[in-house]
Design a protein around this motif. Structure first.
Motif, PDB file in Angstrom:
ATOM      1  N   TYR A  53       7.583  35.508  54.392  1.00  7.20           N
ATOM      2  CA  TYR A  53       6.364  36.070  54.980  1.00  7.20           C
ATOM      3  C   TYR A  53       5.839  35.160  56.082  1.00  7.20           C
ATOM      4  O   TYR A  53       6.101  33.950  56.069  1.00  7.20           O
ATOM      5  CB  TYR A  53       5.238  36.158  53.941  1.00  7.20           C
ATOM      6  N   LEU A  54       5.091  35.753  56.970  1.00 10.24           N
ATOM      7  CA  LEU A  54       4.154  34.959  57.761  1.00 10.24           C
ATOM      8  C   LEU A  54       3.030  34.647  56.777  1.00 10.24           C
ATOM      9  O   LEU A  54       2.022  35.343  56.695  1.00 10.24           O
ATOM     10  CB  LEU A  54       3.655  35.747  58.975  1.00 10.24           C
ATOM     11  N   GLN A  98       0.844  28.145  56.005  1.00 10.29           N
ATOM     12  CA  GLN A  98       0.698  27.598  54.659  1.00 10.29           C
ATOM     13  C   GLN A  98       1.461  26.286  54.513  1.00 10.29           C
ATOM     14  O   GLN A  98       0.986  25.332  53.901  1.00 10.29           O
ATOM     15  CB  GLN A  98       1.215  28.618  53.644  1.00 10.29           C
ATOM     16  N   GLY A 122       7.589  26.638  58.128  1.00  7.34           N
ATOM     17  CA  GLY A 122       7.748  27.923  57.472  1.00  7.34           C
ATOM     18  C   GLY A 122       8.934  28.672  58.051  1.00  7.34           C
ATOM     19  O   GLY A 122       9.490  28.287  59.088  1.00  7.34           O
ATOM     20  N   GLY A 170       8.764  31.505  59.405  1.00  2.00           N
ATOM     21  CA  GLY A 170       8.341  32.131  60.652  1.00  2.00           C
ATOM     22  C   GLY A 170       8.359  31.141  61.804  1.00  2.00           C
ATOM     23  O   GLY A 170       9.034  31.343  62.814  1.00  2.00           O
ATOM     24  N   MET A 179       0.610  32.488  55.838  1.00  5.15           N
ATOM     25  CA  MET A 179      -0.827  32.262  55.951  1.00  5.15           C
ATOM     26  C   MET A 179      -1.553  33.558  56.305  1.00  5.15           C
ATOM     27  O   MET A 179      -2.643  33.831  55.789  1.00  5.15           O
ATOM     28  CB  MET A 179      -1.110  31.186  57.002  1.00  5.15           C
TER      29      MET A 179
HETATM   30  C1  LIG Z   1       2.521  30.869  68.166  1.00  7.11           C
HETATM   31  C2  LIG Z   1       1.705  31.427  67.075  1.00  7.11           C
HETATM   32  N1  LIG Z   1       1.701  32.743  66.816  1.00  7.11           N
HETATM   33  C3  LIG Z   1       0.967  33.237  65.799  1.00  7.11           C
HETATM   34  C4  LIG Z   1       0.203  32.424  65.027  1.00  7.11           C
HETATM   35  C5  LIG Z   1      -0.653  33.004  63.888  1.00  7.11           C
HETATM   36  N2  LIG Z   1      -0.181  32.495  62.611  1.00  7.11           N
HETATM   37  C6  LIG Z   1      -0.772  31.455  61.981  1.00  7.11           C
HETATM   38  S1  LIG Z   1      -0.019  31.046  60.569  1.00  7.11           S
HETATM   39  C7  LIG Z   1       1.113  32.278  60.741  1.00  7.11           C
HETATM   40  C8  LIG Z   1       2.177  32.490  59.719  1.00  7.11           C
HETATM   41  C9  LIG Z   1       3.191  31.417  59.716  1.00  7.11           C
HETATM   42  O1  LIG Z   1       4.299  31.858  58.965  1.00  7.11           O
HETATM   43  P1  LIG Z   1       5.407  30.832  58.531  1.00  7.11           P
HETATM   44  O2  LIG Z   1       5.859  30.050  59.711  1.00  7.11           O
HETATM   45  O3  LIG Z   1       6.462  31.534  57.755  1.00  7.11           O
HETATM   46  O4  LIG Z   1       4.614  29.816  57.627  1.00  7.11           O
HETATM   47  P2  LIG Z   1       3.930  30.081  56.183  1.00  7.11           P
HETATM   48  O5  LIG Z   1       2.497  30.367  56.432  1.00  7.11           O
HETATM   49  O6  LIG Z   1       4.639  31.226  55.548  1.00  7.11           O
HETATM   50  O7  LIG Z   1       4.129  28.789  55.490  1.00  7.11           O
HETATM   51  C10 LIG Z   1       0.878  33.001  61.906  1.00  7.11           C
HETATM   52  C11 LIG Z   1       1.661  34.161  62.359  1.00  7.11           C
HETATM   53  C12 LIG Z   1       0.209  31.048  65.339  1.00  7.11           C
HETATM   54  N3  LIG Z   1      -0.531  30.157  64.677  1.00  7.11           N
HETATM   55  N4  LIG Z   1       0.987  30.575  66.341  1.00  7.11           N
END
Ligand SMILES: Cc1ncc(C[n+]2csc(CCOP(=O)(O)OP(=O)(O)O)c2C)c(N)n1
Ligand SMILES: [Mg+2]
Lengths: 166, 571
Positions: B468-469, B388, B438, B440, B471
Motif C-alpha cells: 500500500y501507499l 509509515q 516503503g 511505494g 500512510m
Molecule cells: C513524491 C510524493 N508523492 C506523494 C506523496 C504523498 N504520500 C505521503 S506518504 C505516501 C505513501 C507512501 O507509501 P510507501 O512508500 O509504500 O510507504 P508506506 O507509507 O507504505 O510505508 C504518499 C503517497 C509524497 N509524500 N511524496
C-alpha cells in the motif's frame, strides 16, 4: 494598518521578481510597490506599502532581509515622512464642463498637461488622500484613463522640524 | 591564466574542495563535461536528475560540506526541482549547476530552454543566471558561500552554453562582498543570559532539539547542557540523532507520531528551550495549544524563524553551537528528580501500548526496524524515505551516534532515500549505510540501483513492503471511511529486480527470518536489498489528528493486536 517600507536593494537582474515573488509566496498583502534609482549607483530604492498587523509586518521585514540582494529596510510609517504619489488623469470634457474641471485642478495645485476637444489630462502630485479626493471630484465627468504611481516616501531631514510644503 | 567558462567551473569547484559531483550530461552541459576530465573531480552519473539532486543533498547532510549536482538545460534542469525543494525545506547546502541555451537564444523558446532561475526562485536560497563569463568565478564563489553559511540552503547557477565556451582571465576571488548578507552567529549576550536564568529557575524544563543542532554540530554542547542542568531532550524528526537515544535524558521524537511521553512532557513543561527548530505543524500540532504552560526560549540562526509560528519569551538569534556553548558555561548545575520521575511514569505507561511488547509471530514493520537497529547496534547511518516507514524508523531505530538519520522532513519527498543514501555513502564511506523505505517510495527512484552498482556503493536497502501507499491508506482508514482509493500498490519482484541490477536480493516473510537476513546483508561485501513482507494494514501509533493538540493522541488499543478502534488519551 498600512505600513510603508523603504527598501534598498542591489540593482541586480531579477531583484524585483524576488521581492514580488516573496510577497506572493508568503501570502503577504502588498498594496503598492514602486521602484527607482537611489542616490547610490547600483542600489535601487523600493517603496513598499503593505496592509497588515504588527506580527505580519515583522515577518515581512525579516523575510525581505533574507533576500540576499536586500540591503536595508526602513519602516517609515510612524516617522516624520514625506509621502507622495503622482497620478495622470484623463477626464472627459466638453465646452460646458471644461472650465469646471480646470478649476478643480487648480484648487488641487494640479497641472493641465494635455487638452483636446474631448478631454483634459491632469497631473497631480500629493498624498494618496489628496489624489483620491481629486479623483472623486472628477469621476462624475467621466475618467477615461488614469495611472497612479503608488507611494514613494522619504524621511524628513534630521532636525525633523521641516514644514510640510506643497 | 585564460580559461573557458567550463574550465572555470571545475577549477572553482576544486578550490571549494569539491571532489565529487552528481549529474547527467546533455546538449547544454556537453562542453562542461568535456572539460571535467582535466580536473580531479569524479562525477557520479545518476539515472535521473532528481537522483542527482537528492544525492548531492544526502552528501551535504552526511558531511556538512556542500553537495553539487549538475544537469543540462530544459528537462534536465526541471528534473532537479523536487530535489532542490527538498534541500531548501531542510536547509541543506547544495549547489546546482545547470546548462542554459546560449545567451542570444534566451527568451526565444529555443530547444530545451526553460527559465530555471525563475522556476527555482522560491525553492533556492539564491540563484544566478551568469550571462558573462567574467562574472562566473564570482558567482560560484558567492554560491558556495551562501549555500553553506547562516541557515544553509540550495543555490542554483544557470550557465548558458556560450558562457561555458567563452574565455576570460581566471582569478578565483578570495572574498565575497555582500552588502545585504551577514548571518548572525553569536547570540546576543543579554538574551543568552536571560535564557540561562530561565533555565536555572525552571522546574519542568525540556530541551527541544531540531535540525539546527546537527547542522551547527552542536551535539556535544547540547549533551553538556542537558546533563549539567538535568533537562530531558526531545527532538524533531530532523533533530533525531543529535542526542543519543539510549541516554536516560532522551525522550525521542515529538509531534504527530512522536513518543507519547515526549509530547506529554512538552505539554506539561514550564519551560521549553527550542534549538534550531522552526515549529513545523508536524511537531506542534495545533499551535494555540502547544506547550501551554511553558515559557519559550527560541534559539535559531534565522531571525525570520523567531516569532513566525509561536510566541517567544526569549529569542536568541545565533548559531546553535555557539549559543549552547555559552549557555553551558552560564547554567547552574541542577537536578529535577520529581520532573524526571513524572516523565518516567508516562514512559512506563507507553510500553503497554507498544506493539513490540505483544506476543506475536507476525512480521510487524516495527519489529523489522528494531531488528535493524539491534543488528547495527544503533550505529548505522540511516536514510529513510517518506510514509509509515519513515515514522517507524523514527520510532524504533535507536540512534546512538550523531548525524545518523537523513530524511526528507519538510517536503516529505517520496523517493528521497535511495539516491540520498548514495551521496551519504560517498561522503561517509566507512559508515554502514541503510535505506529504510516503503514499497511505494522506493519505486520513485528505483532506477538509481544502477548507479549503486556502477559506483560499487555498499548500501543496504530495507523495503517495508506492505502493498500500500501505507500512510495514505492509514488516513483513509481513520478519516475517510476506510475507502482505500488509489492506495493498493503492486510492486515488482524486488528480489529479482535487485538481482537484475547485480545486487544481492533477499526476501523475508517470517519474523524469525528477519534478523538472519539483516546479518546476511551486513556480512555481504556489496549492496543488498531485503524485501520485508510486513503486516499490510498496520498503523503508525500514536497519532495526533492534523489540527489537534499534541496532548490528544490516538493510541494503539491496549488489549487487541490490530483491530479495534484506537483509544483517545488525554495527557
Ligand atoms: C513524491 C510524493 N508523492 C506523494 C506523496 C504523498 N504520500 C505521503 S506518504 C505516501 C505513501 C507512501 O507509501 P510507501 O512508500 O509504500 O510507504 P508506506 O507509507 O507504505 O510505508 C504518499 C503517497 C509524497 N509524500 N511524496
Ligand atoms: Mg507501502
Amino acid at each position: 494598518m498600512r505600513h510603508t517600507l523603504v527598501t534598498l536593494v542591489e540593482d541586480k537582474p531579477g531583484v524585483l521578481t524576488r521581492v514580488a515573488g516573496l510577497f506572493r509566496r508568503r501570502n503577504f498583502n502588498i498594496e503598492s510597490l514602486t521602484v527607482g534609482h537611489s542616490e547610490t549607483p547600483e542600489i535601487s530604492r523600493m517603496t513598499i506599502v503593505v496592509n497588515c498587523d504588527d506580527a505580519v509586518l515583522e515577518q515581512v521585514i525579516k523575510q525581505l532581509y533574507k533576500l540576499v540582494n536586500v540591503t536595508k529596510i526602513t519602516d517609515v510609517t510612524d516617522e516624520q515622512t514625506v509621502i507622495r504619489e503622482l497620478a495622470l488623469i484623463k477626464v472627459q470634457a466638453n465646452a460646458s464642463t471644461r472650465a469646471e474641471i480646470i478649476q478643480f485642478a487648480e484648487v488641487f495645485e494640479a497641472k493641465i498637461v494635455d487638452l483636446t476637444r474631448e478631454s483634459v489630462t491632469i497631473e497631480i502630485t500629493g498624498t494618496e488622500d489628496k489624489v483620491d479626493a481629486l479623483c472623486r471630484l472628477l469621476r462624475p465627468f467621466g475618467i477615461k484613463e488614469m495611472v497612479r504611481t503608488g507611494r514613494v516616501a522619504m524621511l524628513r531631514g534630521v532636525s525633523g522640524n521641516g514644514a510640510e510644503k506643497g | 591564466m585564460k580559461l573557458d567558462g567550463a574550465s572555470i567551473v571545475w577549477a572553482s569547484l576544486v578550490k571549494e574542495g569539491v571532489t565529487v559531483t552528481f549529474g547527467i550530461s546533455g546538449g547544454k552541459v556537453i562542453h562542461l563535461f568535456h572539460r571535467l576530465t582535466e580536473y580531479p573531480i569524479h562525477n557520479v552519473l545518476t539515472r535521473h536528475e532528481q537522483g542527482a539532486a537528492h544525492a548531492a543533498d544526502g552528501y551535504a547532510r552526511a558531511t556538512g560540506k556542500v553537495g553539487v549536482c549538475i544537469a543540462t538545460s530544459g528537462p534536465g534542469a526541471t528534473n532537479l526541482v523536487t530535489g532542490l525543494a527538498t534541500a531548501y525545506m531542510d536547509s541543506s547546502p547544495v549547489v546546482a549547476i545547470t546548462g542554459q541555451v546560449a545567451t542570444p537564444d534566451i527568451g526565444r523558446d529555443s530547444f530545451q530552454e526553460t527559465d530555471i532561475t525563475g522556476i527555482t526562485l522560491p525553492i533556492t536560497k539564491h540563484n544566478y543566471l551568469v550571462t558573462d563569463v567574467r562574472d562566473l568565478a564570482e558567482a560560484i564563489k558567492e554560491a558556495f558561500h551562501i549555500a553553506r553559511t547562516g541557515r544553509p540552503g540550495p543555490v542554483l547557477i544557470d550557465i548558458p552554453a556560450d558562457v561555458q565556451v567563452a574565455q576570460t582571465e581566471y582569478v578565483y576571488p578570495e572574498e565575497v562582498h555582500f552588502p545585504g548578507y551577514r548571518p548572525t552567529l553569536r547570540g546576543h549576550d543579554r538574551q543568552v543570559r536571560m535564557a540561562t536564568q530561565l533555565i536555572d529557575q525552571a522546574e519542568r524544563p525540556i530541551l527541544i532539539a531540531g535540525h539546527g543542532v546537527t547542522i551547527a554540530r552542536g551535539e556535544a554542547e547540547l549533551m553538556e547542557l542537558a546533563v549539567k542542568a538535568d533537562i530531558p531532550v526531545v527532538t524533531t524528526l530532523l533533530g533525531k540523532s543529535c542526542f543519543p537515544e539510549d541516554h536516560p535524558l532522551s525522550l525521542g521524537m515529538i509531534g504527530m507520531h512522536g513518543q507519547p511521553y515526549a509530547n506529554q512532557a512538552v505539554q506539561d513543561a514550564d519551560l521549553i528551550v527550542v534549538i534550531g527548530m522552526r515549529f513545523s505543524d508536524r511537531d506542534t500540532g495545533s499551535i494555540s495549544t502547544f506547550a501551554p504552560r511553558a515559557k519559550v526560549i527560541h534559539i535559531d540562526i534565522d531571525p525570520a524563524e523567531i516569532g513566525k509560528n509561536v510566541r517567544v519569551d526569549v529569542p536568541v538569534v545565533g548559531d546553535a553551537r555557539n549559543v549552547l556553548e555559552t549557555m553551558v558555561r552560564l547554567a547552574q548545575p541542577t537536578n529535577h528528580p520529581e520532573w524526571l520521575a513524572r516523565i518516567a511514569h508516562w514512559r512506563a505507561d507507553a510500553a503497554g501500548h507498544d506493539i513490540l511488547s505483544r506476543e506475536s509471530d507476525a512480521l510487524f514493520p516495527q519489529y523489522v526496524v528494531r531488528a535493524i537497529s539491534e543488528q547495527t547496534e544503533g550505529n548505522a547511518l540511516i536514510v529513510s524515505d517518506v510514509g509509515q516507514n519513515q515514522m517507524w524508523e523514527a520510532q524504533y531505530y535507536v540512534h546512538r551516534r550523531n548525524n545518523t538519520l537523513l530524511t526528507s522532513g519538510g517536503l516529505g519527498t517520496m523517493g528521497f532515500a535511495l539516491p540520498a543514501a548514495m551521496g551519504a555513502k560517498i561522503g561517509r564511506p566507512d559508515d554502514p549505510v541503510w535505506v529504510i523505505a516503503g514499497d511505494g517510495g522506493i519505486q520513485m527512484n528505483i532506477q538509481e540501483l544502477a548507479t549503486i552498482t556502477q559506483e560499487k556503493l555498499n548500501i543496504k536497502i530495507a523495503i517495508l513492503n506492505n502493498g500500500y501507499l501505507g500512510m495514505v491508506r492509514q488516513w483513509q482508514q481513520f478519516f475517510f471511511e476506510g475507502r482505500y482509493s488509489g492506495t493498493p500498490l503492486s510492486g515488482p519482484d524486488f528480489v529479482k529486480l535487485a538481482e537484475a541490477y547485480g545486487i544481492l536480493g533477499l526476501r523475508v516473510t517470517e519474523k524469525a527470518e528477519a534478523a538472519p537476513a539483516i546479518r546476511q546483508a551486513l556480512e555481504h561485501p556489496g549492496p543488498a536489498l531485503i524485501d520485508f513482507r510486513v503486516v499490510q494494514e498496520e498503523n503508525v501509533y500514536p497519532m495526533v489528528r492534523p489540527g489537534d493538540s499534541i496532548s490528544q493522541m490516538m493510541r494503539r488499543p491496549k488489549p487487541a493486536l490490530q483491530d479495534g478502534a484506537p483509544e483517545e488519551v488525554q495527557a
